[in-house]
Design an enzyme around this catalytic site. Structure first.
Site, PDB file in Angstrom:
ATOM      1  N   ARG A 183       0.835  -1.203   0.000  1.00  0.00           N
ATOM      2  CA  ARG A 183       0.000   0.000   0.000  1.00  0.00           C
ATOM      3  C   ARG A 183       0.872   1.255   0.000  1.00  0.00           C
ATOM      4  NH1 ARG A 183      -4.490  -0.303   4.561  1.00  0.00           N
ATOM      5  NH2 ARG A 183      -5.310   1.493   3.399  1.00  0.00           N
ATOM      6  N   CYS A 242      -1.502   5.947   9.265  1.00  0.00           N
ATOM      7  CA  CYS A 242      -1.824   4.686   8.584  1.00  0.00           C
ATOM      8  C   CYS A 242      -2.830   5.003   7.498  1.00  0.00           C
ATOM      9  CB  CYS A 242      -2.353   3.671   9.587  1.00  0.00           C
ATOM     10  SG  CYS A 242      -3.758   4.271  10.569  1.00  0.00           S
TER      11      CYS A 242
END
Length: 284
Positions: A183, A242
């Site tokens: 990611r 995050c």
């Protein structure tokens, strides 16, 4: 003077705590579409369920405003804590089904941010509890509400999107992205609209906090994971984020457990940044 307790508690320590102390509440803070159903099927004996979306966040219709899990107003969190039966003297133990990374660490951070002293995350979560024969059942647990929790403000360091914009190119600051490497590198993005990362952010996946057994690494090993960053930057110049401000708390928990000061939490995280036409590294 109060004694600082460890932010992490083992299954054996939890069993001993329950035998020695009356005012202990356990909370299942698992996240996901089937989290409540899974809780109703099995949970730690006497554990109550907490919903990240409705109780630990104030989600806006436009996710560009704060990302997928912005913090609630402190007055609303105060009401939630009272409804959950938590008072300033309650010993709170939180767990989830992802070794503390699903939302247990977020609830821990929120309680620490209002100066609640006695809160711990169960090491290894539900899986480890089962493995170590902690009583598991599916019985309904009645919530015994108490008075609204006295809160004035969030007391742990946070950083907002405009400040990230201001310091992202400043070499005195360090931005840590705790998402999976794929990611961060912009190879995959299963949740948010765009794959990539904030310019100059480094990637230290939250999974680096855990051993192969799903338990947190020992303090000395965690210190090695974060030594290069935390020894070379002031804690007030370190930002942890995050996807939506949840799993970042797992890394802040690990840092705190390892003996470091609290860094900044960027609650909006990639889910906010990527929706605001900000500069992005789309492939790394």
């Amino acid at each position: 003077m109060s004694i600082q307790i460890s932010p992490i508690i083992s299954v054996a320590e939890l069993q001993n705590l329950l035998e020695s102390k009356e005012e202990v509440l356990i909370f299942d803070v698992s996240n996901g579409k089937e989290a409540k159903e899974n809780y109703e099927k099995k949970h730690l004996k006497n554990a109550l369920f907490v919903d990240i979306n409705t109780q630990l966040a104030n989600i806006k219709e436009n996710l560009a405003e704060g990302g997928r899990h912005p913090l609630p107003e402190v007055k609303d969190f105060a009401k939630v804590l009272g409804q959950l039966g938590i008072s300033p003297t309650t010993h709170v133990v939180v767990y989830d089904d992802k070794n503390g990374a699903n939302a247990a660490a977020r609830f821990w951070w929120m309680l620490k941010a209002i100066n609640h002293e006695n809160v711990q995350v169960l090491d290894g979560g539900l899986t480890n509890a089962e493995r170590n024969n902690f009583p598991i059942d599916n019985e309904f647990v009645e919530v015994k509400s108490v008075a609204e929790y006295p809160i004035e403000k969030w007391n742990l360091p946070q950083i907002l999107i405009d400040k990230i914009e201001e310091i992202k190119d400043n070499k005195d600051y360090k931005i840590i992205d705790v998402r999976e490497e794929s990611r961060y590198n912009g190879i995959s993005e299963p949740i948010d609209l765009i794959a990539g990362h904030i310019p100059n952010a480094i990637n230290i996946p939250f999974t680096n906090n855990l051993g192969a057994n799903g338990l947190f690494l020992e303090k000395e090993k965690l210190q090695q994971v974060y030594k290069d960053v935390l020894d070379n930057f002031k804690s007030e110049n370190i930002i942890v984020h995050c996807g939506s401000g949840v799993t970042a708390c797992h890394t802040i928990l690990a840092m705190h457990y390892a003996g470091y000061n609290f860094p900044n939490l960027y609650v909006g995280s990639w889910s906010e940044w990527s929706r605001n036409n900000k500069e992005m590294v789309l492939k790394h």
